[in-house]
Design a protein around this motif. Structure first.
Motif, PDB file in Angstrom:
ATOM      1  N   TYR A 124      54.671   0.485  12.525  1.00 50.87           N
ATOM      2  CA  TYR A 124      53.294   0.947  12.354  1.00 50.87           C
ATOM      3  C   TYR A 124      52.248  -0.168  12.488  1.00 50.87           C
ATOM      4  N   TRP A 149      51.575  -0.781  16.014  1.00 47.17           N
ATOM      5  CA  TRP A 149      50.964   0.412  16.606  1.00 47.17           C
ATOM      6  C   TRP A 149      49.479   0.476  16.282  1.00 47.17           C
ATOM      7  N   GLY A 208      45.301   4.167  12.374  1.00 47.41           N
ATOM      8  CA  GLY A 208      45.711   4.271  13.773  1.00 47.41           C
ATOM      9  C   GLY A 208      45.418   5.641  14.350  1.00 47.41           C
ATOM     10  N   SER A 209      45.627   6.685  13.550  1.00 49.68           N
ATOM     11  CA  SER A 209      45.327   8.046  14.012  1.00 49.68           C
ATOM     12  C   SER A 209      43.828   8.231  14.215  1.00 49.68           C
ATOM     13  N   LEU A 263      52.868   7.846  17.918  1.00 46.67           N
ATOM     14  CA  LEU A 263      53.304   7.283  16.636  1.00 46.67           C
ATOM     15  C   LEU A 263      54.764   6.834  16.715  1.00 46.67           C
ATOM     16  N   LEU A 322      49.095  10.585  19.834  1.00 46.32           N
ATOM     17  CA  LEU A 322      49.078   9.433  18.936  1.00 46.32           C
ATOM     18  C   LEU A 322      50.075   8.353  19.337  1.00 46.32           C
TER      19      LEU A 322
END
Length: 214
Positions: free
Chosen positions: A36, A39, A2-3, A29, A27
């Motif tokens: 997560y 995301w 994801g990053s 986050l 991000l």
């Protein structure tokens, strides 16, 4: 992942022209790790949109061989693929990787490897005295369908463009299905696994894999 999605999107959307001094991007986050998965999936539409809207021939900074936006599209593809395999293996699933895609991943890795010292410092120490290492992909009939040969030299290493005539017989060679070869190069498999046909000097292979870990 994801990053990385969000960082790649920033690079591509800004057409970054020089080495980025920071990898800080927004991000978003989640606080709860249980969020997560959603995301990660939420970043996919932005990645797809940026790739659709970006001219692959647009010049921009890259760390690899090709100084164009298409470098990042290809790099992101294989970054995602390898970590997808990691996730599948972590939950006991056998990965299914298209062999044509895997072969392109082998090529992408080897073409760009000599530039990877930025984040894989061992690459800078990979040297030799003219030894050659061959990586060969096999097809459904177990015949070799593609080949890459790398020569280790006192000042570093290079991917050879010619056949055996350019440097003589190979010092060491690894032969196997494209998907397995791709995972081998990324350190997800060992050349000692029975799926591979290995010949030549194993110490040269040990030197290669000791210095090329991503």
């Amino acid at each position: 992942m994801g990053s990385l999605q969000r960082w790649f999107c920033t690079l591509l959307s800004r057409r970054v022209q020089e080495f980025p001094r920071s990898r800080d991007v927004e991000l978003g986050l989640p606080d709860d790790p249980r969020d997560y998965p959603d995301w990660v999936m939420a970043g996919v539409p932005d990645v797809a949109a940026v790739l659709r809207d970006t001219d692959p021939d647009a010049p921009m900074w890259t760390w690899g061989e090709d100084p164009h936006a298409r470098f990042w599209a290809r790099r992101m593809l294989f970054e995602t693929l390898v970590h997808r395999v990691d996730a599948e293996r972590a939950v006991g699933r056998e990965p299914d990787v298209d062999p044509v895609l895997a072969a392109d991943g082998v090529d992408e890795f080897l073409v760009n490897l000599r530039h990877a010292g930025l984040f894989a410092p061992g690459v800078k120490q990979l040297r030799g005295d003219g030894e050659t290492v061959a990586f060969r992909c096999t097809g459904a009939d177990d015949a070799t369908v593609e080949e890459w040969r790398v020569r280790l030299e006192p000042v570093g290493f290079r991917l050879l463009s010619g056949g055996v005539a350019e440097s003589g017989p190979d010092t060491a060679a690894v032969r196997g299905p494209a998907a397995d070869l791709l995972l081998l190069l990324y350190g997800r498999r060992s050349y000692r696994d029975p799926v591979f046909d290995v010949s030549g000097d194993a110490t040269v292979l040990d030197r290669w894999f000791d210095h090329t870990a991503f």
